[in-house]
Design a protein around this motif. Structure first.
Motif, PDB file in Angstrom:
ATOM      1  N   ASN A  68       5.272   1.077   8.644  1.00  0.00           N
ATOM      2  CA  ASN A  68       5.888   1.214   9.859  1.00  0.00           C
ATOM      3  C   ASN A  68       4.476   1.681  10.777  1.00  0.00           C
ATOM      4  N   PRO A  69       3.965   0.587  11.399  1.00  0.00           N
ATOM      5  CA  PRO A  69       3.076   1.065  12.270  1.00  0.00           C
ATOM      6  C   PRO A  69       3.332   1.930  13.529  1.00  0.00           C
ATOM      7  N   ASN A  70       4.683   2.063  13.667  1.00  0.00           N
ATOM      8  CA  ASN A  70       5.061   3.037  14.605  1.00  0.00           C
ATOM      9  C   ASN A  70       5.304   4.518  14.366  1.00  0.00           C
TER      10      ASN A  70
ATOM     11  N   GLN B 210       3.617  10.753   7.976  1.00  0.00           N
ATOM     12  CA  GLN B 210       3.922   9.559   8.723  1.00  0.00           C
ATOM     13  C   GLN B 210       2.702   8.967   9.378  1.00  0.00           C
ATOM     14  N   MET B 211       1.336   9.681   9.321  1.00  0.00           N
ATOM     15  CA  MET B 211       0.372   9.153  10.189  1.00  0.00           C
ATOM     16  C   MET B 211      -0.738   8.722   9.043  1.00  0.00           C
ATOM     17  N   SER B 212      -0.395   8.615   7.707  1.00  0.00           N
ATOM     18  CA  SER B 212      -1.222   8.240   6.568  1.00  0.00           C
ATOM     19  C   SER B 212      -1.238   6.805   6.739  1.00  0.00           C
ATOM     20  N   PRO B 213      -2.315   6.183   6.169  1.00  0.00           N
ATOM     21  CA  PRO B 213      -2.682   4.579   6.160  1.00  0.00           C
ATOM     22  C   PRO B 213      -1.515   4.073   5.444  1.00  0.00           C
TER      23      PRO B 213
ATOM     24  N   PRO C  66       0.979  -1.353  -0.067  1.00  0.00           N
ATOM     25  CA  PRO C  66       0.004   0.179   0.108  1.00  0.00           C
ATOM     26  C   PRO C  66       0.800   1.270   0.067  1.00  0.00           C
ATOM     27  N   ILE C  67       2.153   1.333   0.526  1.00  0.00           N
ATOM     28  CA  ILE C  67       2.758   2.463   0.554  1.00  0.00           C
ATOM     29  C   ILE C  67       3.099   3.173  -0.802  1.00  0.00           C
TER      30      ILE C  67
END
Length: 234
Positions: free
Chosen positions: A66-68, A57-60, A8-9
């Motif tokens: 990186n969930p962190n 950095q907070m985008s899905p 997805p990234i």
């Protein structure tokens, strides 16, 4: 060649060169560890800017890698077994790239673990402590009337610099004559402490001449000069 479109990234940061390591980062001390390492090793890569200004950095898409929600992160289309490898945490990425390239980490097990030891010293000590000092001396923390938090991090930063200074007293680099991932991890943070954070006088950087000597050698390296500006900001 692996199909990176399944990640997805790549919807937010399309890979124009999908056969290369995809770097998702920002030129911060942790971010430039990886751009410098990639420049030093010569591994082909494609950088993508993760903008904190727009909360990338907070985008899905980024959180899928990186969930962190921290930079840097990479996606290697040619990971172990020829399969794509997504990876986050700068220390883990440095180790991976060192193994992939066969560079900047000793081949002998004892030297390898000693290098990892100093990598962990940066990750567990220098990075977090210098970052807290930067907050309390330059950013919102500077307005706190109570200076005990700032002074706590000043004292701990001085202690860490003394450890590093002693280590470098009879060595060109942290591991001796050989430049390694321990140096690539450490010196961006020292540079940031006395540069961006403007805390050189606060920690008495002049009292650590071996640290400043090694820092000057570090920032003179062509790969470091290049890596410090990657990914380029708008």
């Amino acid at each position: 060649m692996s199909d990176l479109s399944t990640f997805p990234i790549t919807e937010k940061w399309p890979a124009s060169q999908p056969d290369r390591i995809q770097l998702y980062s920002l030129p911060t001390p942790n971010g430039v560890k990886i751009s410098i390492m990639l420049e030093e090793t010569g591994l082909p890569y494609e950088p993508h800017l993760v903008s904190f200004d727009s909360n990338d950095q907070m985008s899905p898409e980024f959180l899928s890698l990186n969930p962190n929600n921290k930079i840097p992160a990479i996606l290697d289309p040619d990971g172990p077994g020829g399969k794509p490898l997504p990876l986050f945490e700068s220390g883990a990425i440095l180790l991976y790239l060192a193994d992939k390239s066969g560079k900047f980490i000793p081949a002998d097990p004892a030297g390898r673990y000693e290098t990892i030891q100093w990598l962990m010293f940066q990750m567990g000590g220098i990075g977090p402590m210098f970052g807290q000092l930067g907050f309390f001396s330059k950013f919102a923390g500077k307005d706190y009337e109570d200076k005990r938090p700032r002074d706590r991090y000043v004292a701990e930063s001085k202690r860490l610099l003394a450890v590093l200074n002693q280590r470098l007293a009879k060595r060109s680099w942290i591991m001796g004559d050989a430049y390694t991932i321990a140096d690539i991890a450490t010196f961006p943070w020292v540079r940031n402490l006395i540069g961006f954070y403007e805390a050189g006088d606060l920690v008495g950087i002049a009292d650590f001449p071996h640290v400043t000597r090694a820092l000057n050698a570090f920032i003179a390296r062509p790969a470091v000069i290049a890596g410090l500006t990657i990914p380029k900001r708008p």
